[in-house]
Enzyme design. Structure first.
Site, mmCIF file in Angstrom:
data_model
loop_
_atom_site.group_PDB
_atom_site.id
_atom_site.type_symbol
_atom_site.label_atom_id
_atom_site.label_comp_id
_atom_site.label_asym_id
_atom_site.label_seq_id
_atom_site.Cartn_x
_atom_site.Cartn_y
_atom_site.Cartn_z
ATOM 1 N N GLY A 46 0.831 -1.193 0.000
ATOM 2 C CA GLY A 46 0.000 0.000 0.000
ATOM 3 C C GLY A 46 0.866 1.243 0.000
ATOM 4 C CD GLN A 51 3.252 5.844 2.627
ATOM 5 O OE1 GLN A 51 2.240 5.331 2.153
ATOM 6 N NE2 GLN A 51 4.192 5.157 3.263
ATOM 7 C CB CYS A 116 4.968 2.438 7.528
ATOM 8 S SG CYS A 116 4.533 3.934 6.626
ATOM 9 C CG LEU A 117 6.452 1.056 1.578
ATOM 10 C CD1 LEU A 117 5.947 1.311 0.161
ATOM 11 C CD2 LEU A 117 7.509 -0.033 1.598
ATOM 12 C CG HIS A 158 -0.996 1.599 7.222
ATOM 13 N ND1 HIS A 158 -0.138 1.161 8.200
ATOM 14 C CD2 HIS A 158 -0.232 2.345 6.374
ATOM 15 C CE1 HIS A 158 1.086 1.622 7.956
ATOM 16 N NE2 HIS A 158 1.053 2.336 6.849
ATOM 17 C CD GLU A 159 -0.996 2.824 2.667
ATOM 18 O OE1 GLU A 159 -0.577 4.002 2.567
ATOM 19 O OE2 GLU A 159 -0.240 1.877 2.986
ATOM 20 C CG HIS A 162 0.239 7.107 5.351
ATOM 21 N ND1 HIS A 162 1.344 7.641 5.966
ATOM 22 C CD2 HIS A 162 0.470 5.769 5.263
ATOM 23 C CE1 HIS A 162 2.201 6.679 6.252
ATOM 24 N NE2 HIS A 162 1.700 5.530 5.836
#
Length: 192
Positions: A46, A51, A116-117, A158-159, A162
């Site tokens: 994701g 990000q 998380c990236l 989660h996304e 963000h």
């Protein structure tokens, strides 16, 4: 399509609230294509536009597992240039969400280990609603709604966090959150 650099904690951009997308334009389509390429390259399941430094309400997801060959098929010879590995990371069930919003969430909770990236190599268990209903616009400009559970529900929550300037570490204890934030701030000072 292009792989874009990831925004990494403690970058303040990660705390921005993203702006709604007014219409699906060629710029949005390019952004989504770049997000998928960046996400698969990372590799991740994701990615929110913020990000990669774009404060728009756009999310890409693909929680499908890598395709595995049938048991009765012998594996092919490895390819020297990494082409097979790249094909293995190709989209299996990519979904682009424009202006996603959670319209319902279950009272039942589930716990998944999240990463998380933007917070590389850090993982913790996070409790979230087990199921959600999400309304969003697709790349054709049509309003859609899906019901998600399991990993997809966790990932979309989660996304969407963000997009609202919230990180998964914000769901942890204050001690754990401060510890990881300090670690990444120290690392950024060393690299910067």
């Amino acid at each position: 399509m292009a792989i874009r650099p990831l925004v990494i904690l403690p970058d303040a951009q990660l705390r921005l609230v993203s702006t709604p997308v007014a219409e699906i334009t060629p710029e949005i389509r390019t952004l989504v294509a770049d997000m998928f390429e960046t996400m698969y390259d990372a590799p991740g399941i994701g990615l929110a536009a913020i990000q990669i430094g774009v404060p728009w309400r756009v999310v890409t997801l693909d929680v499908a597992k890598r395709a595995e060959p049938p048991a009765d098929v012998e594996p092919a010879e490895p390819e020297a240039d990494g082409a097979q590995e790249k094909r293995d990371r190709q989209p299996r069930n990519p979904i682009a969400f424009i202006n996603p919003e959670i319209t319902w969430s279950s009272e039942e909770r589930s716990v998944y280990e999240e990463g998380c990236l933007s917070i590389p190599e850090y993982y913790e268990e996070v409790e979230r609603p087990a199921s959600v209903r999400v309304a969003y616009t697709d790349l054709d400009g049509k309003r859609q709604e899906i019901e998600a559970d399991g990993l997809l529900a966790t990932c979309i929550q989660h996304e969407i966090d963000h997009l609202n300037g919230v990180l998964f570490i914000d769901h942890l204890s204050r001690l754990k959150r401060e510890r990881v934030t300090k670690r990444f701030a120290k690392q950024a000072r060393r690299e910067g």
